[in-house]
Write a protein that holds these residues in place. Structure first.
Motif, short mmCIF file in Angstrom:
data_model
loop_
_atom_site.label_atom_id
_atom_site.label_comp_id
_atom_site.label_asym_id
_atom_site.label_seq_id
_atom_site.Cartn_x
_atom_site.Cartn_y
_atom_site.Cartn_z
N TRP A 281 -7.65 2.64 12.01
CA TRP A 281 -6.94 3.57 11.13
C TRP A 281 -5.47 3.66 11.49
CZ3 TRP A 281 -8.21 5.40 6.63
CH2 TRP A 281 -7.54 6.51 6.10
N GLU B 263 1.49 3.07 7.31
CA GLU B 263 1.61 4.41 6.72
C GLU B 263 2.71 4.45 5.66
OE1 GLU B 263 2.41 9.01 8.22
OE2 GLU B 263 2.20 7.38 9.66
N LEU C 208 -1.26 13.21 2.74
CA LEU C 208 -1.06 11.84 3.20
C LEU C 208 -0.65 11.79 4.67
CD1 LEU C 208 0.75 10.24 0.12
CD2 LEU C 208 -1.64 9.98 0.81
N LEU C 209 0.29 12.65 5.07
CA LEU C 209 0.74 12.63 6.46
C LEU C 209 -0.32 13.19 7.41
CD1 LEU C 209 4.47 13.74 6.05
CD2 LEU C 209 3.57 11.45 6.44
N PHE D 108 -2.79 10.72 9.12
CA PHE D 108 -2.38 9.91 10.28
C PHE D 108 -1.81 10.75 11.42
CE2 PHE D 108 -2.02 7.30 6.48
CZ PHE D 108 -2.64 6.12 6.86
#
Length: 343
Positions: A186, A191, A212-213, A216
């Motif tokens: 992952w 990104e 989205l952030l 990660f």
């Protein structure tokens, strides 16, 4: 020394934090600035806070009023920047109280005689951007958005990181191995490319960026929590709790987690500063919030496009760097305060 002797561990940590004057005052300054930014609509707005008109009181910041209410000609919402409306409001003993800065982040100064972006003046203390919007107002609202965004991203990332790290560290073995391989795969995903793809598919928004952030942003913290759980799961108090019949969840979150929070708390200010920098960078590249949203990155981008408008880059640089420095000082003070080797 007497204070430290009779204090609990938490009180001793707080006393150590207070002894670091740079971090302690930075916490106060950052807290005051953030609390003030929460009242941005009161500090910077193109609408009056209170209007007293014909023995009645109105609150335009909260409620929209048509200009016909104040003697105007149209049923649309009153434009309080219009000199004609201001004169109607303040005639015959009526009065209005305006914010300290009489511009909202989206309001445009139409009466400026200079081309946009206009330099600082008595009307626009920090000048205007390339669309005539007040820079000071956009900095105030942009600072609030950046900090709230960072808080939301930090809370979500910390929660996921603690959960993943605690499961890995407590159970170990195959569970730890599988999750480690998943994190490696992952974490190797690009990104930035994913952000570009999703920005082209979906309508840009703060919510989309947080989602989205957050996908990660938890992996770095999970490693520290995993290490703390791996170290603590074989200690005597954990074995005693397991022998008394406590289930895994109670042992993990009632006993192990409170003793594993040192790296989590220490890294919080640094994670907040990283989140602010991430939002600013994405906005600077045009991959962040919508263009109409007040943003520090968007102001920096305007400064790059308008090199001669030094007030755009300089004011945003001071706000951004000052915020990051305050958070770094707070993080350093926290790290020293939680260091049990210091008395």
């Amino acid at each position: 020394m007497q204070e430290y002797t009779h204090a609990s561990p938490g009180q001793r940590a707080w006393l150590r934090f207070k002894s670091n004057k740079r971090g302690y005052y930075s916490l106060w300054i950052f807290s005051i600035l953030f609390i003030l930014s929460l009242f941005a609509e009161i500090l910077s707005n193109d609408k009056p806070l209170i209007v007293q008109y014909k023995n009645a009181y109105y609150f335009p910041v909260v409620v929209s009023y048509p200009e016909t209410l104040f003697g105007g000609d149209f049923d649309t919402e009153a434009d309080y920047q219009d000199e004609y409306i201001r004169q109607l409001i303040t005639t015959d003993g009526n009065w209005a109280i305006y914010p300290l800065n009489t511009f909202n982040y989206s309001s445009i100064n139409y009466v400026s005689e200079l081309p946009n972006p206009a330099p600082p003046s008595e009307f626009n203390v920090l000048g205007t951007d390339d669309r005539g919007r007040d820079v000071l107002a956009r900095l105030i609202y942009g600072f609030r958005l950046s900090v709230l965004f960072a808080f939301a991203l930090t809370i979500i990332g910390t929660f996921i990181g603690i959960l993943a790290g605690s499961i890995q560290g407590y159970f170990g073995g195959r569970t730890d191995l599988l999750l480690q391989r998943f994190i490696e795969v992952w974490g190797s995903m690009p990104e930035l490319y994913l952000l570009i793809i999703f920005a082209s598919i979906f309508q840009p928004s703060v919510t989309l960026l947080i989602i989205l952030l957050s996908l990660f942003g938890w992996m770095g913290l999970s490693d520290y929590v995993r290490a703390e759980f791996l170290r603590g799961r074989n200690l005597d108090y954990v074995k005693a709790a397991r022998a008394l019949g406590l289930n895994n969840r109670a042992i993990m979150f009632r006993h192990l987690l409170p003793n594993s929070m040192t790296p989590v708390i220490t890294f919080l200010p640094f994670r907040i500063s990283g989140s602010i920098l991430a939002l600013t960078s994405l906005d600077f590249l045009g991959l962040g919030v919508p263009p109409s949203t007040p943003s520090l990155g968007e102001l920096l981008s305007q400064g790059k496009e308008n090199i001669e408008a030094w007030w755009l880059s300089l004011s945003t640089f001071i706000v951004l760097v000052g915020t990051l420095m305050l958070l770094i000082f707070i993080g350093e003070a926290l790290r020293e305060a939680l260091d049990t080797r210091k008395s």
